[in-house]
Design an enzyme around this catalytic site. Structure first.
Site, PDB file in Angstrom:
ATOM      1  N   ASP A   6     -12.410  -7.944  -1.777  1.00 29.04           N
ATOM      2  CA  ASP A   6     -13.446  -8.188  -2.804  1.00 29.04           C
ATOM      3  C   ASP A   6     -13.518  -9.650  -3.217  1.00 29.04           C
ATOM      4  O   ASP A   6     -13.864  -9.964  -4.360  1.00 29.04           O
ATOM      5  CB  ASP A   6     -13.179  -7.307  -4.036  1.00 29.04           C
ATOM      6  CG  ASP A   6     -13.149  -5.835  -3.657  1.00 29.04           C
ATOM      7  OD1 ASP A   6     -12.325  -5.102  -4.214  1.00 29.04           O
ATOM      8  OD2 ASP A   6     -13.917  -5.452  -2.758  1.00 29.04           O
TER       9      ASP A   6
HETATM   10  N1  LIG Z   1     -10.945  -6.591   4.106  1.00 31.83           N
HETATM   11  C1  LIG Z   1     -11.744  -5.987   3.208  1.00 31.83           C
HETATM   12  N2  LIG Z   1     -11.979  -4.663   3.319  1.00 31.83           N
HETATM   13  C2  LIG Z   1     -12.788  -4.045   2.410  1.00 31.83           C
HETATM   14  C3  LIG Z   1     -13.365  -4.770   1.350  1.00 31.83           C
HETATM   15  C4  LIG Z   1     -13.114  -6.181   1.291  1.00 31.83           C
HETATM   16  O1  LIG Z   1     -13.630  -6.890   0.399  1.00 31.83           O
HETATM   17  N3  LIG Z   1     -12.307  -6.754   2.225  1.00 31.83           N
HETATM   18  N4  LIG Z   1     -14.116  -4.089   0.364  1.00 31.83           N
HETATM   19  C5  LIG Z   1     -13.829  -2.651   0.320  1.00 31.83           C
HETATM   20  C6  LIG Z   1     -14.572  -1.807  -0.669  1.00 31.83           C
HETATM   21  N5  LIG Z   1     -13.730  -1.617  -1.826  1.00 31.83           N
HETATM   22  C7  LIG Z   1     -14.220  -2.124  -2.991  1.00 31.83           C
HETATM   23  O2  LIG Z   1     -15.395  -2.511  -3.062  1.00 31.83           O
HETATM   24  C8  LIG Z   1     -12.464  -0.974  -1.746  1.00 31.83           C
HETATM   25  C9  LIG Z   1     -12.345   0.169  -0.981  1.00 31.83           C
HETATM   26  C10 LIG Z   1     -11.106   0.802  -0.865  1.00 31.83           C
HETATM   27  C11 LIG Z   1      -9.989   0.319  -1.499  1.00 31.83           C
HETATM   28  C12 LIG Z   1      -8.680   1.007  -1.292  1.00 31.83           C
HETATM   29  O3  LIG Z   1      -7.712   0.768  -1.998  1.00 31.83           O
HETATM   30  N6  LIG Z   1      -8.649   1.883  -0.274  1.00 31.83           N
HETATM   31  C13 LIG Z   1      -7.390   2.575   0.163  1.00 31.83           C
HETATM   32  C14 LIG Z   1      -7.667   4.001   0.620  1.00 31.83           C
HETATM   33  C15 LIG Z   1      -8.380   4.795  -0.452  1.00 31.83           C
HETATM   34  C16 LIG Z   1      -8.745   6.194   0.089  1.00 31.83           C
HETATM   35  O4  LIG Z   1      -8.261   6.575   1.182  1.00 31.83           O
HETATM   36  O5  LIG Z   1      -9.513   6.870  -0.616  1.00 31.83           O
HETATM   37  C17 LIG Z   1      -6.851   1.841   1.396  1.00 31.83           C
HETATM   38  O6  LIG Z   1      -7.679   1.355   2.209  1.00 31.83           O
HETATM   39  O7  LIG Z   1      -5.634   1.842   1.545  1.00 31.83           O
HETATM   40  C18 LIG Z   1     -10.096  -0.827  -2.284  1.00 31.83           C
HETATM   41  C19 LIG Z   1     -11.346  -1.475  -2.414  1.00 31.83           C
HETATM   42  C20 LIG Z   1     -13.992  -2.060   1.698  1.00 31.83           C
HETATM   43  N7  LIG Z   1     -13.048  -2.704   2.543  1.00 31.83           N
END
Ligand SMILES: Nc1nc2c(c(=O)[nH]1)N[C@@H](CN(C=O)c1ccc(C(=O)N[C@@H](CCC(=O)O)C(=O)O)cc1)CN2
Length: 280
Positions: free
Chosen positions: A224
């Protein structure tokens, strides 16, 4: 057949750059429909950003490519009407996804939804009923890398040029983000830089904010923290629970993502370090 081209250019600012480029266009008997430029004034040197829409003809593009390359000007030239092939990535929530699909169906801007990719099945029927290919790519902590490789394979099979994270709730690896450098747009459900990461509405509720918001940005490996394209806010008050904020936030998330995707597809955005210049 496209009516005109769009030039996006940026370079170290010098007197006469805009005149030089507009003269090259004029000399090929091409008419300029729209011209916008901005000088980013910095301590050490100024940087110029340009967007020009002009008549398409047989020589203007090759002459611009020849001249601008010799002058160390960063540039891209697009067919204004050529649709940007786009893959939409989504998890469970459908509001941002549906906003983009419906605007694409109305042909509000030059976008072609090539496919939808999701780590959940719940949006399949909605998507397939609209005649859009739906690909389920399961993601687990152990298989994250393989799932990202599969997403890339799917995008390459459609010759996709833009990935839109329409509430895709998986953090993308540095390798994946670099492979799709500045070709991934995300909608984050807060007014960044407040409340980065997961559960921003819970964070907002706990903080007692009176405004919640949404931010659309290019995705970088830092969560983000990529160049912001568009943001907006909506009022909340003490009566809003975190769930109420989440529901109220859906509308601003959808509108902000749609404007960001539209401006990208209309070639109105130039990335300037970790910021953007948006020629609206
Ligand atoms: N490298 C990046 N990847 C993603 C970004 C980014 O800016 N850089 N934005 C996200 C979207 N997002 C917030 O807008 C976000 C989505 C997911 C997570 C998170 O903690 N996900 C967990 C799993 C959650 C689940 O399984 O329900 C994880 O990936 O471990 C935080 C922020 C999209 N990707």
């Amino acid at each position: 057949m496209s009516k005109h081209y769009i030039l996006l250019a940026d370079c170290k600012d010098e007197i006469g750059i805009t005149s030089l480029i507009s003269t090259i266009i004029k000399d090929t008997n091409s008419n300029i429909f729209h011209l916008d430029h901005y000088t980013d004034v910095q301590e050490n040197e100024n940087h110029l950003y340009l967007r020009i829409e002009f008549d398409k003809n047989d020589e203007v593009k090759s002459l611009l490519e020849k001249e601008l390359t010799t002058k160390n000007i960063n540039f891209q030239i697009f067919d204004a009407e050529e649709k940007v092939k786009t893959a939409l990535l989504v998890s469970k929530e459908d509001h941002a996804l549906s906003e983009i699909i419906l605007r694409a169906n109305r042909q509000e801007f030059p976008i072609e939804i090539s496919c939808v990719i999701s780590n959940h099945e719940n949006n399949r029927k909605f998507v397939e009923d609209l005649g859009i290919p739906f690909h389920h790519v399961k993601v687990t902590k152990e298989t994250k890398r393989e799932s990202e490789d599969e997403i890339t394979r799917i995008c390459e099979s459609y010759d996709v040029d833009l990935l839109v994270l329409a509430k895709y709730m998986q953090i993308l690896s540095e390798v994946f983000v670099e492979r799709h450098h500045l070709k991934i747009i995300n909608i984050h459900h807060s007014f960044l830089p407040s409340f980065i990461g997961a559960n921003p509405y819970k964070q907002a509720y706990t903080r007692g904010v009176k405004l919640i918001g949404a931010t659309s940005h290019y995705v970088t490996e830092d969560l983000d923290a990529g160049p912001i394209i568009e943001q907006d806010v909506v009022r909340v008050n003490h009566r809003h629970s975190a769930q109420d904020m989440k529901h109220t936030g859906r509308h601003v998330e959808s509108q902000v993502l749609a404007r960001a995707v539209q401006w990208h597809c209309e070639h109105k955005v130039i990335v300037n370090g970790n910021k953007t210049v948006v020629f609206t």
